[in-house]
Structure formats: C-alpha cells, structure tokens
Design an enzyme around this catalytic site. Structure first.
Site, PDB file in Angstrom:
ATOM      1  N   ALA A   1      15.026   3.072  51.407  1.00 34.19           N
ATOM      2  CA  ALA A   1      14.566   3.917  52.110  1.00 34.19           C
ATOM      3  C   ALA A   1      15.162   5.122  50.513  1.00 34.19           C
ATOM      4  CB  ALA A   1      15.147   4.810  53.316  1.00 34.19           C
TER       5      ALA A   1
ATOM      6  N   TYR B   1      35.772  -2.977  56.783  1.00 32.67           N
ATOM      7  CA  TYR B   1      34.911  -2.718  56.110  1.00 32.67           C
ATOM      8  C   TYR B   1      35.349  -0.810  56.592  1.00 32.67           C
ATOM      9  CZ  TYR B   1      29.952  -0.194  56.141  1.00 32.67           C
ATOM     10  OH  TYR B   1      29.404   0.579  56.205  1.00 32.67           O
TER      11      TYR B   1
HETATM   12  N1  NAI Z   1      23.749   1.144  58.788  1.00 33.92           N
HETATM   13  C1  NAI Z   1      24.401   1.995  58.403  1.00 33.92           C
HETATM   14  O1  NAI Z   1      24.655   2.296  59.735  1.00 33.92           O
HETATM   15  C2  NAI Z   1      25.271   2.638  57.390  1.00 33.92           C
HETATM   16  C3  NAI Z   1      25.312   1.191  56.696  1.00 33.92           C
HETATM   17  N2  NAI Z   1      26.219   2.211  55.603  1.00 33.92           N
HETATM   18  C4  NAI Z   1      25.873   1.437  53.707  1.00 33.92           C
HETATM   19  O2  NAI Z   1      24.810   1.296  52.888  1.00 33.92           O
HETATM   20  C5  NAI Z   1      24.536   0.568  52.713  1.00 33.92           C
HETATM   21  C6  NAI Z   1      22.768  -0.299  53.229  1.00 33.92           C
HETATM   22  O3  NAI Z   1      23.307  -0.391  54.399  1.00 33.92           O
HETATM   23  P1  NAI Z   1      22.029  -0.628  55.120  1.00 33.92           P
HETATM   24  O4  NAI Z   1      21.170  -0.683  54.581  1.00 33.92           O
HETATM   25  O5  NAI Z   1      23.200  -0.447  56.757  1.00 33.92           O
HETATM   26  O6  NAI Z   1      21.724  -2.449  55.001  1.00 33.92           O
HETATM   27  P2  NAI Z   1      21.243  -3.362  55.259  1.00 33.92           P
HETATM   28  O7  NAI Z   1      21.501  -5.148  55.575  1.00 33.92           O
HETATM   29  O8  NAI Z   1      19.437  -3.296  56.125  1.00 33.92           O
HETATM   30  O9  NAI Z   1      20.770  -3.553  53.035  1.00 33.92           O
HETATM   31  C7  NAI Z   1      21.629  -3.986  52.229  1.00 33.92           C
HETATM   32  C8  NAI Z   1      20.814  -4.326  51.507  1.00 33.92           C
HETATM   33  O10 NAI Z   1      21.767  -4.534  50.626  1.00 33.92           O
HETATM   34  C9  NAI Z   1      21.311  -6.138  50.187  1.00 33.92           C
HETATM   35  N3  NAI Z   1      22.903  -7.627  49.872  1.00 33.92           N
HETATM   36  C10 NAI Z   1      24.460  -7.545  50.362  1.00 33.92           C
HETATM   37  N4  NAI Z   1      24.736  -7.664  49.665  1.00 33.92           N
HETATM   38  C11 NAI Z   1      24.364  -8.155  48.487  1.00 33.92           C
HETATM   39  C12 NAI Z   1      24.709  -8.904  46.470  1.00 33.92           C
HETATM   40  N5  NAI Z   1      26.199  -9.289  47.550  1.00 33.92           N
HETATM   41  N6  NAI Z   1      24.392  -8.589  46.403  1.00 33.92           N
HETATM   42  C13 NAI Z   1      22.887  -7.756  46.028  1.00 33.92           C
HETATM   43  N7  NAI Z   1      22.156  -7.361  47.613  1.00 33.92           N
HETATM   44  C14 NAI Z   1      23.147  -7.753  48.527  1.00 33.92           C
HETATM   45  C15 NAI Z   1      21.038  -7.156  51.194  1.00 33.92           C
HETATM   46  O11 NAI Z   1      20.048  -8.395  51.061  1.00 33.92           O
HETATM   47  C16 NAI Z   1      20.712  -6.373  51.744  1.00 33.92           C
HETATM   48  O12 NAI Z   1      18.947  -5.311  51.375  1.00 33.92           O
HETATM   49  C17 NAI Z   1      25.638  -0.740  52.808  1.00 33.92           C
HETATM   50  O13 NAI Z   1      26.797   0.097  51.438  1.00 33.92           O
HETATM   51  C18 NAI Z   1      26.407  -0.026  53.454  1.00 33.92           C
HETATM   52  O14 NAI Z   1      28.342  -0.208  54.333  1.00 33.92           O
HETATM   53  C19 NAI Z   1      26.928   3.059  55.536  1.00 33.92           C
HETATM   54  C20 NAI Z   1      27.058   4.422  56.829  1.00 33.92           C
HETATM   55  C21 NAI Z   1      26.201   3.782  57.949  1.00 33.92           C
HETATM   56  C1  LIG Z   2      30.494  -0.325  62.986  1.00 33.15           C
HETATM   57  C2  LIG Z   2      30.104   0.239  62.397  1.00 33.15           C
HETATM   58  C3  LIG Z   2      28.542   0.212  61.569  1.00 33.15           C
HETATM   59  C4  LIG Z   2      27.558   0.196  60.563  1.00 33.15           C
HETATM   60  C5  LIG Z   2      28.011   0.569  59.386  1.00 33.15           C
HETATM   61  C6  LIG Z   2      28.404   1.903  59.182  1.00 33.15           C
HETATM   62  O1  LIG Z   2      29.058   2.506  58.577  1.00 33.15           O
HETATM   63  C7  LIG Z   2      27.877   3.248  60.176  1.00 33.15           C
HETATM   64  C8  LIG Z   2      29.786   4.422  60.317  1.00 33.15           C
HETATM   65  C9  LIG Z   2      29.490   5.614  61.433  1.00 33.15           C
HETATM   66  C10 LIG Z   2      30.107   5.792  61.762  1.00 33.15           C
HETATM   67  C11 LIG Z   2      31.453   5.977  61.267  1.00 33.15           C
HETATM   68  C12 LIG Z   2      32.178   6.582  62.222  1.00 33.15           C
HETATM   69  C13 LIG Z   2      33.448   6.673  62.478  1.00 33.15           C
HETATM   70  C14 LIG Z   2      34.536   7.289  63.522  1.00 33.15           C
HETATM   71  C15 LIG Z   2      36.151   7.789  63.552  1.00 33.15           C
HETATM   72  O2  LIG Z   2      36.399   7.092  62.235  1.00 33.15           O
HETATM   73  C16 LIG Z   2      36.720   8.872  63.482  1.00 33.15           C
HETATM   74  O3  LIG Z   2      37.942   9.102  63.123  1.00 33.15           O
HETATM   75  C17 LIG Z   2      36.098   9.848  62.226  1.00 33.15           C
HETATM   76  C18 LIG Z   2      35.098  10.074  61.011  1.00 33.15           C
HETATM   77  C19 LIG Z   2      35.087  11.362  60.650  1.00 33.15           C
HETATM   78  C20 LIG Z   2      35.566  12.678  60.978  1.00 33.15           C
HETATM   79  C21 LIG Z   2      33.792  13.564  60.728  1.00 33.15           C
HETATM   80  C22 LIG Z   2      34.656  13.860  61.895  1.00 33.15           C
HETATM   81  O4  LIG Z   2      35.016  14.473  62.248  1.00 33.15           O
HETATM   82  O5  LIG Z   2      33.111  13.766  62.492  1.00 33.15           O
END
Ligand code: NAI
Ligand SMILES: CC/C=C\CC(=O)/C=C/C=C\C=C\C=C\[C@@H](O)[C@@H](O)C/C=C\CCC(=O)O
Length: 257
Positions: free
Chosen positions: A20, A151
């Site tokens: 994206a 994580y």
């Molecule tokens: N999906 C969610 O709810 C959230 C994701 N994030 C973060 O966003 C970032 C992207 O995650 P998503 O798009 O959700 O995951 P995704 O799994 O859809 O995409 C991750 C991408 O990173 C690549 N990748 C994984 N390991 C790698 C490596 N060692 N070297 C190079 N590329 C590598 C994968 O091949 C994939 O294309 C991550 O850092 C994740 O922790 C943060 C908050 C929320």
């Molecule tokens: C299980 C992980 C799934 C996907 C990857 C990822 O990074 C997703 C994270 C999404 C939400 C995390 C929320 C955490 C919430 C708790 O820690 C609460 O203690 C409040 C956190 C932050 C403050 C923001 C607020 O108060 O709204």
C-alpha cells in the site's frame, strides 16, 4: 514536499502495508525500489506496477532484512539505478512468538540495519541530499499485546529507536528526518497469522480478539496516507503516527526532563 523525481526504498513491499505504501508513493510520482524476500508476490506485484507506471519507476530487489550484506547491496543498487535515495520505509516485519529470535532480527534489527544503511546514502555529512526515514512500528509499540510479548517488545523498541534517531539526526546535522508509523489492526497476512503464531501464548488470543473489536480494522489506504503525510510534511521529525479505525493522531509522549 513533492514526490516527483524522488526515490523511495520500501522493505516488505510485496504485500500488505508495504504494498500500500509503495503504490501510494508511485501514485505521487516517486520511483520505488521494492525490497522483499517473497519473490512470487513481488514478481506478481511488479507485473501490475509495470502496467500502471511503466518499467522505469520501479525496481524489485530480493533482499532479506536479516542480512546486512543483502541490505547494503540492495540500497547500493537502488541508489545507482535511481541516482540517490530520498525516502526509506523500513516496513518488513513478522509476528511469531515461537521463533521469537527471528521476530527480533526482522522487526527490530532489520529496522536498525535499514536505518543505518539508509543514512550512509542519505546523510548530508556523507554526500547525501537528506530525506526522510519512516520505520513501521505498531499500536503494539505504544501498549502491550499479551498474546505476543516479543512482538510487542520489538515494536516498542522501534518507536524508541526512531525517536532517538530523530534527535540524533537533528543534533548531528544529517538532514534526515525519522518518524514511526503505529498502525492498529490491518487485515493482512501477518494479521491472519495471529492465532497460529502466538506460540506459548496461544491461550491469550481471545484477549487480542477483544482488542480487535475495541480498535477495529483500519484500511490500508489510511495507513499509507499516514506515511505520505510524515514523508511530505517536512516539519515532522521524531513523530509517532497512531492510525487505528477510530483514531488518527500524532502520539503525545510524556516528557521527563
Ligand atoms: N497487519 C497489522 O495489523 C499490522 C502490521 N504492522 C506492521 O506492518 C509491517 C507490515 O506488516 P503487514 O503488511 O501486516 O504484513 P504482511 O505479512 O502482509 O507483509 C509483510 C511483508 O514483509 C516481507 N518480509 C517478511 N520478512 C522479511 C524479511 N526478513 N526481509 C524482507 N522482507 C520480509 C514479507 O514477504 C511481506 O511481503 C510489519 O512491520 C508489521 O509488524 C503494524 C501494525 C499492525
Ligand atoms: C496481534 C498482532 C496483530 C497484528 C499486528 C499488530 O501490530 C497489531 C496491533 C494492533 C493493536 C494493538 C493494540 C494494543 C493495545 C493495548 O496495548 C492497550 O494497552 C492500549 C494500547 C495503546 C494506546 C492507544 C489507545 O489508548 O487507544
């Protein structure tokens, strides 16, 4: 800051949030080097991007952010191909509490490797032209996720590292801004792996599901828009942008000095 003629490097660009971000940067006129380990997904995306933007503005580089050598080679190739680097999104990440050392190596060490390598190309003290680095953390970088403590730790570390690098860059005169992206839950492959990858904490995934219901699911477009804002607003340095379904705001951190 207009993105026409600017060069971006995005890690984890093949899928989810990285894809994206890549597509939005291309829409805004940038050239983008896509770094990823998933060749199949990357080649499929490159076909789509070539049709939409031509072949001159994209470059796929097979790069594992766990490898210093591969990161350095990929950044060098991107700089040589596009004539320098202006924007870096250290976005690649994984979630696996069983293989937690890998989670640390990708999510934290990969961001550090990417940030330091980016500075070698971007810093005004080493012949670069400055720019901006966006490190992908998470809402889990602001508060704990009980079902994935490692994580959570990596994401808290990315927030702290990025804020410290922003201050270091200002003090050093690098001319490079550092900001961190803190998305809530986004429907991607990583999100889908929550239950299977919680390891010894799989009994706590119900608590995470409650958090999903509390925070909602944020659209990929909103996450990418937050990145674009932090890239183009040259006043943003040291910021953490919280992007959930219900909240889009810059985090206000307590000051202890
Ligand atoms: N999906 C969610 O709810 C959230 C994701 N994030 C973060 O966003 C970032 C992207 O995650 P998503 O798009 O959700 O995951 P995704 O799994 O859809 O995409 C991750 C991408 O990173 C690549 N990748 C994984 N390991 C790698 C490596 N060692 N070297 C190079 N590329 C590598 C994968 O091949 C994939 O294309 C991550 O850092 C994740 O922790 C943060 C908050 C929320
Ligand atoms: C299980 C992980 C799934 C996907 C990857 C990822 O990074 C997703 C994270 C999404 C939400 C995390 C929320 C955490 C919430 C708790 O820690 C609460 O203690 C409040 C956190 C932050 C403050 C923001 C607020 O108060 O709204």
């Amino acid at each position: 800051m207009s993105l026409n003629g600017k060069t971006a490097v995005v890690t984890g660009a093949a899928l989810g949030i990285g894809r994206a971000i890549t597509e939005l940067l291309l829409q805004q006129g940038a050239k983008v080097a896509l770094l990823d380990v998933n060749k199949t997904a990357s080649e499929s995306l490159m076909e789509v991007l070539h049709k939409q933007y031509g072949r001159e503005r994209t470059l796929f580089l097979n790069c594992d952010v766990e490898s210093e050598e591969q990161i350095k080679a990929a950044f060098q190739k991107a700089a040589e191909t596009f004539g320098g680097i202006d924007i870096v999104c250290n976005n690649a990440g994984v979630l696996n509490e069983d293989t937690w050392e890998k989670t640390v190596s990708v999510n934290l060490m990969g961001v550090i490797r990417g940030s330091y390598t980016a500075l070698e190309h971007m810093s005004k003290l080493s012949g670069g032209r400055g720019g901006v680095i966006i490190n992908t953390a998470s809402l889990a970088g602001l508060g704990p996720l009980p079902s994935c403590p490692v994580y959570t730790a990596t994401k808290h570390a990315v927030v702290g590292f990025t804020r410290a690098m922003a201050a270091a860059s200002t003090a050093s005169g690098y001319g490079v801004r550092f900001n961190t992206l803190c998305p809530g839950f986004v429907r991607t492959d990583l999100f889908s792996s929550i239950i299977s990858n919680s390891g010894r904490f799989s009994h706590l995934t119900d608590a995470t599901q409650q958090l999903v219901e509390h925070f909602g699911i944020v659209d990929l477009a909103d996450v990418a828009a937050a990145v674009l804002e932090m890239v183009t607003d040259e006043t943003k340095n040291g910021e953490a942008f919280l992007v959930s379904a219900k909240r889009k705001e810059y985090v206000r951190f307590a000051s202890f000095v």
